[in-house]
Design a protein around this motif. Sequence first.
Motif, short mmCIF file in Angstrom:
data_model
loop_
_atom_site.label_atom_id
_atom_site.label_comp_id
_atom_site.label_asym_id
_atom_site.label_seq_id
_atom_site.Cartn_x
_atom_site.Cartn_y
_atom_site.Cartn_z
N UNK A 2 0.82 -1.21 0.00
CA UNK A 2 0.00 0.00 0.00
C UNK A 2 0.86 1.27 0.00
N UNK A 3 0.48 2.20 -0.85
CA UNK A 3 1.08 3.53 -0.85
C UNK A 3 0.01 4.50 -0.35
N UNK A 4 0.24 5.10 0.81
CA UNK A 4 -0.74 6.01 1.41
C UNK A 4 -0.33 7.46 1.17
N UNK A 10 -3.18 0.53 -3.78
CA UNK A 10 -2.51 -0.77 -3.84
C UNK A 10 -1.56 -0.81 -5.03
N UNK A 11 -0.60 -1.71 -4.96
CA UNK A 11 0.37 -1.84 -6.05
C UNK A 11 -0.29 -2.19 -7.38
N UNK A 27 -8.24 2.42 -2.10
CA UNK A 27 -9.07 2.25 -0.91
C UNK A 27 -9.37 3.63 -0.35
N UNK A 28 -10.66 3.92 -0.18
CA UNK A 28 -11.09 5.22 0.32
C UNK A 28 -11.74 5.05 1.69
N UNK A 29 -11.36 5.87 2.67
CA UNK A 29 -11.97 5.78 3.99
C UNK A 29 -13.35 6.40 4.01
N UNK A 48 -11.97 -0.88 -7.83
CA UNK A 48 -11.14 -1.61 -8.78
C UNK A 48 -10.43 -0.68 -9.75
N UNK A 49 -9.55 -1.26 -10.59
CA UNK A 49 -8.73 -0.46 -11.49
C UNK A 49 -9.54 0.38 -12.46
N UNK A 50 -10.80 0.01 -12.72
CA UNK A 50 -11.64 0.80 -13.63
C UNK A 50 -12.16 2.07 -12.96
#
Length: 250
Positions: free
Chosen positions: A64-66, A102-103, A108-110, A127-129
């Motif tokens: 994860x990159x935050x 994610x890589x 991911x949204x809080x 998702x990626x879309x």
Amino acid sequence: MAKNTNSNSYILIYSTVMVVLVAALLSVVSLSLQSRQYANELNEKKQMILGSLSAQDQNYDEFINAYTIDKEGNKLEGEDVFNLLKDLKTAFEEGKFPVFEAKDGRLVLPLTGTGLWGPIWGYVSINEDMNTIGGIIMDHKGETPGLGAEIATAKYQAKFIGKEIFNGDEFVSIKLRKGGASKDNLIHEVDAITGGTKTSDGVTAMLHDSMEHYLPLLNARRQAKVAAQQPAETPAAENVSNEEKVENHE
């Protein structure tokens, strides 16, 4: 001269000393446990983020990159995302929006909102879309067991997987519909919780209001993907037919 341990002054002094000593001891214990408590809270948040991605087997720090974005979707430097999560409502009001990427490109949204009896919160993966819900983890402070508290169960959260938050280019979010998702709008609706109308309404509002802050980022990613799928324009020089090249002795 022996002290009169039954005197009011002795009892008062003794009580004061004991209170001070106990308070000091509790402060020392609290400080010593503070770092451990923070570590536990941090790990819980990381597991919820990975859980929304169904990636519990991944190492959070490697996967994860935050980062934090502003209202225009631009990255903000120097912000501690987990510190913002402590009071996400205030962070949103201040125009600071934590993102966990994610890589593999998923986001991911809080989420933060209000149920029937108090705060509700969670994390939703896109998702990626930049349209389809990949997973969601929700929790609550005091929703009714067997009713509103169902939002925290894996069985109920699974209903959100595969739903879409855009209808074409329009952001519609996900609605929890009383009586069940309508046949004409299954892709954007989830069955509301039976007997948990207020909690369901709170989740609907939480999803819409929280994700709406991220529209600049989501739309930019969507447009970039569309552009990447467009065939590259053929340079004008390459459009010349072979016959024309022959006639021009090329």
